[in-house]
Design a protein around this motif. Structure first.
Motif, PDB file in Angstrom:
ATOM      1  N   GLN A 177       0.825  -1.211   0.000  1.00 39.89           N
ATOM      2  CA  GLN A 177       0.000   0.000   0.000  1.00 39.89           C
ATOM      3  C   GLN A 177       0.859   1.261   0.000  1.00 39.89           C
ATOM      4  O   GLN A 177       2.016   1.241   0.429  1.00 39.89           O
ATOM      5  CB  GLN A 177      -0.933  -0.009   1.205  1.00 39.89           C
ATOM      6  CG  GLN A 177      -2.038  -1.052   1.105  1.00 39.89           C
ATOM      7  CD  GLN A 177      -3.008  -0.986   2.267  1.00 39.89           C
ATOM      8  OE1 GLN A 177      -2.677  -0.500   3.341  1.00 39.89           O
ATOM      9  NE2 GLN A 177      -4.217  -1.489   2.059  1.00 39.89           N
ATOM     10  N   ASP A 178       0.262   2.348  -0.457  1.00 41.48           N
ATOM     11  CA  ASP A 178       0.998   3.611  -0.554  1.00 41.48           C
ATOM     12  C   ASP A 178       1.517   4.080   0.800  1.00 41.48           C
ATOM     13  O   ASP A 178       0.835   3.968   1.830  1.00 41.48           O
ATOM     14  CB  ASP A 178       0.092   4.706  -1.137  1.00 41.48           C
ATOM     15  CG  ASP A 178       0.099   4.692  -2.657  1.00 41.48           C
ATOM     16  OD1 ASP A 178       0.889   3.933  -3.244  1.00 41.48           O
ATOM     17  OD2 ASP A 178      -0.698   5.445  -3.248  1.00 41.48           O
ATOM     18  N   SER A 179       2.695   4.617   0.785  1.00 44.85           N
ATOM     19  CA  SER A 179       3.298   5.215   1.976  1.00 44.85           C
ATOM     20  C   SER A 179       2.407   6.326   2.518  1.00 44.85           C
ATOM     21  O   SER A 179       1.642   6.964   1.786  1.00 44.85           O
ATOM     22  CB  SER A 179       4.669   5.787   1.618  1.00 44.85           C
ATOM     23  OG  SER A 179       5.179   6.572   2.668  1.00 44.85           O
ATOM     24  N   VAL A 213       1.994  -7.494  11.070  1.00 41.58           N
ATOM     25  CA  VAL A 213       1.453  -6.536  10.084  1.00 41.58           C
ATOM     26  C   VAL A 213       1.946  -5.133  10.421  1.00 41.58           C
ATOM     27  O   VAL A 213       1.338  -4.418  11.224  1.00 41.58           O
ATOM     28  CB  VAL A 213      -0.087  -6.597  10.054  1.00 41.58           C
ATOM     29  CG1 VAL A 213      -0.626  -5.684   8.950  1.00 41.58           C
ATOM     30  CG2 VAL A 213      -0.560  -8.029   9.834  1.00 41.58           C
ATOM     31  N   VAL A 214       3.040  -4.741   9.785  1.00 38.92           N
ATOM     32  CA  VAL A 214       3.672  -3.452  10.097  1.00 38.92           C
ATOM     33  C   VAL A 214       3.098  -2.296   9.283  1.00 38.92           C
ATOM     34  O   VAL A 214       3.411  -1.132   9.540  1.00 38.92           O
ATOM     35  CB  VAL A 214       5.198  -3.526   9.874  1.00 38.92           C
ATOM     36  CG1 VAL A 214       5.830  -4.479  10.864  1.00 38.92           C
ATOM     37  CG2 VAL A 214       5.534  -3.937   8.439  1.00 38.92           C
ATOM     38  N   GLY A 215       2.258  -2.587   8.290  1.00 36.00           N
ATOM     39  CA  GLY A 215       1.633  -1.523   7.499  1.00 36.00           C
ATOM     40  C   GLY A 215       2.516  -1.033   6.364  1.00 36.00           C
ATOM     41  O   GLY A 215       3.600  -1.574   6.115  1.00 36.00           O
ATOM     42  N   PRO A 216       2.080   0.003   5.663  1.00 35.01           N
ATOM     43  CA  PRO A 216       2.822   0.526   4.515  1.00 35.01           C
ATOM     44  C   PRO A 216       4.226   0.988   4.896  1.00 35.01           C
ATOM     45  O   PRO A 216       4.447   1.505   5.993  1.00 35.01           O
ATOM     46  CB  PRO A 216       1.963   1.708   4.049  1.00 35.01           C
ATOM     47  CG  PRO A 216       0.604   1.433   4.593  1.00 35.01           C
ATOM     48  CD  PRO A 216       0.823   0.749   5.895  1.00 35.01           C
ATOM     49  N   GLU A 217       5.154   0.803   3.980  1.00 36.01           N
ATOM     50  CA  GLU A 217       6.529   1.241   4.199  1.00 36.01           C
ATOM     51  C   GLU A 217       6.683   2.733   3.914  1.00 36.01           C
ATOM     52  O   GLU A 217       5.896   3.324   3.168  1.00 36.01           O
ATOM     53  CB  GLU A 217       7.483   0.454   3.294  1.00 36.01           C
ATOM     54  CG  GLU A 217       7.499  -1.047   3.542  1.00 36.01           C
ATOM     55  CD  GLU A 217       8.235  -1.437   4.823  1.00 36.01           C
ATOM     56  OE1 GLU A 217       8.719  -0.541   5.546  1.00 36.01           O
ATOM     57  OE2 GLU A 217       8.336  -2.652   5.082  1.00 36.01           O
ATOM     58  N   THR A 230       7.196   3.276  -0.531  1.00 38.23           N
ATOM     59  CA  THR A 230       6.141   2.337  -0.901  1.00 38.23           C
ATOM     60  C   THR A 230       6.693   1.027  -1.455  1.00 38.23           C
ATOM     61  O   THR A 230       7.454   1.027  -2.430  1.00 38.23           O
ATOM     62  CB  THR A 230       5.193   2.977  -1.936  1.00 38.23           C
ATOM     63  OG1 THR A 230       4.572   4.123  -1.362  1.00 38.23           O
ATOM     64  CG2 THR A 230       4.107   1.992  -2.366  1.00 38.23           C
ATOM     65  N   GLY A 231       6.299  -0.071  -0.828  1.00 42.86           N
ATOM     66  CA  GLY A 231       6.668  -1.400  -1.309  1.00 42.86           C
ATOM     67  C   GLY A 231       8.056  -1.884  -0.925  1.00 42.86           C
ATOM     68  O   GLY A 231       8.398  -3.031  -1.211  1.00 42.86           O
ATOM     69  N   SER A 232       8.850  -1.053  -0.265  1.00 39.46           N
ATOM     70  CA  SER A 232      10.216  -1.438   0.081  1.00 39.46           C
ATOM     71  C   SER A 232      10.219  -2.231   1.384  1.00 39.46           C
ATOM     72  O   SER A 232      10.522  -1.711   2.461  1.00 39.46           O
ATOM     73  CB  SER A 232      11.104  -0.192   0.214  1.00 39.46           C
ATOM     74  OG  SER A 232      12.450  -0.563   0.464  1.00 39.46           O
TER      75      SER A 232
END
Length: 271
Positions: free
Chosen positions: A9-11, A181-185, A188-190
């Motif tokens: 998901q988007d940062s 589940v740490v959520g969005p980076e 994004t995606g890294s």
């Protein structure tokens, strides 16, 4: 439950290229602070898998990590640190990565997409029902890992996983899943960032706890560590001095003779 890949998901941050160095590192640090708290939420899952691992290792089994990319490298890192830290065989904890050893340093194209190679890599070690196989994949969708765990399940080989998406195909495949589940980076995606940090924290817990349970630690000291450099030799001497209340010279003589902290301490009473 609908599977949502939060790692993609988007940062929560945008226009990163316009941020100053201070803004970038401050925001990355802000995100990193959430990781340990997220790991805390899944301690029961970590305990459940670790308990099974300890049971298998105590009966002479082995622990296998299997992953691709960053996840695979983290598994190999954790496995490779067990022998020097705890004095165990290199065959006790084994890390496998999609693409083989070349992939440790350089990405191997399409290696993680294979649905057969993971099992071939694992089979080369004569894996059996005495062992535990833990798949590591931040996305929870890596074919190399999922297909291997499915094959293990068919053969009644105990499976676990570490992933960073809830209800992922990998988590649904593993008998003992850990879903951090740490959520969005921040980027994004890294998933080498928060997801990778979370995986490393969990791996630290699994092997450290397992080795303590196997009796490889005394008090809070690594008494079975390999004395592979001067720093560790000096650490070993200090351990012996503190435990036995003897001089540095006597501790050095013991360690020189027995080449192991635990053996040195045990032998002292007999000399």
């Amino acid at each position: 439950m609908i599977f949502t890949k939060t790692t993609e998901q988007d940062s929560h941050y945008n226009n990163l290229e316009n941020m100053s160095i201070n803004e970038i590192i401050t925001n990355i640090n802000k995100e990193d602070k959430t990781v340990a708290l997220t790991v805390e939420k899944v301690l029961p899952q970590i305990e459940a898998l670790t308990e099974q691992i300890v049971l298998k290792l105590k009966k002479g089994g082995r622990l296998f990590y299997i992953g691709a990319g960053t996840s695979g490298r983290l598994g190999i890192l954790d496995a490779s640190e067990c022998p020097p830290t705890f004095g165990v065989s290199h065959d006790l904890v084994i890390g496998l990565i999609a693409g083989g050893d070349d992939a440790i340093r350089k990405a191997v194209e399409n290696a993680e997409d294979s649905t057969t190679q993971g099992w071939q890599d694992l089979k080369a070690f004569n894996v059996s029902i005495n062992d535990v196989v833990v798949g590591i994949a931040a996305s929870g969708t890596t074919p190399y890992v999922i297909s291997t765990l499915k094959k293990c399940n068919e053969l009644n080989i105990l499976t676990g996983c570490i992933t960073c998406n809830e209800a992922s195909p990998l988590a649904l495949t593993a008998k003992f899943p850990i879903e951090v589940v740490v959520g969005p980076e921040f980027l994004t995606g890294s998933s080498r960032m928060k997801a990778g940090t979370a995986q490393k924290l969990v791996l630290n817990m699994i092997t450290t706890t397992s080795m303590i349970q196997l009796g490889k630690v005394k008090g809070n000291k690594m008494v079975d560590m390999q004395l592979s450099n001067d720093k560790l030799v000096n650490r070993g001497i200090k351990m012996i001095m503190n435990q036995l209340k003897i001089s540095e010279e006597d501790a050095t003589q013991l360690l020189t003779k027995y080449k192991n902290v635990r053996k040195s301490i045990a032998a002292y009473g007999r000399e």
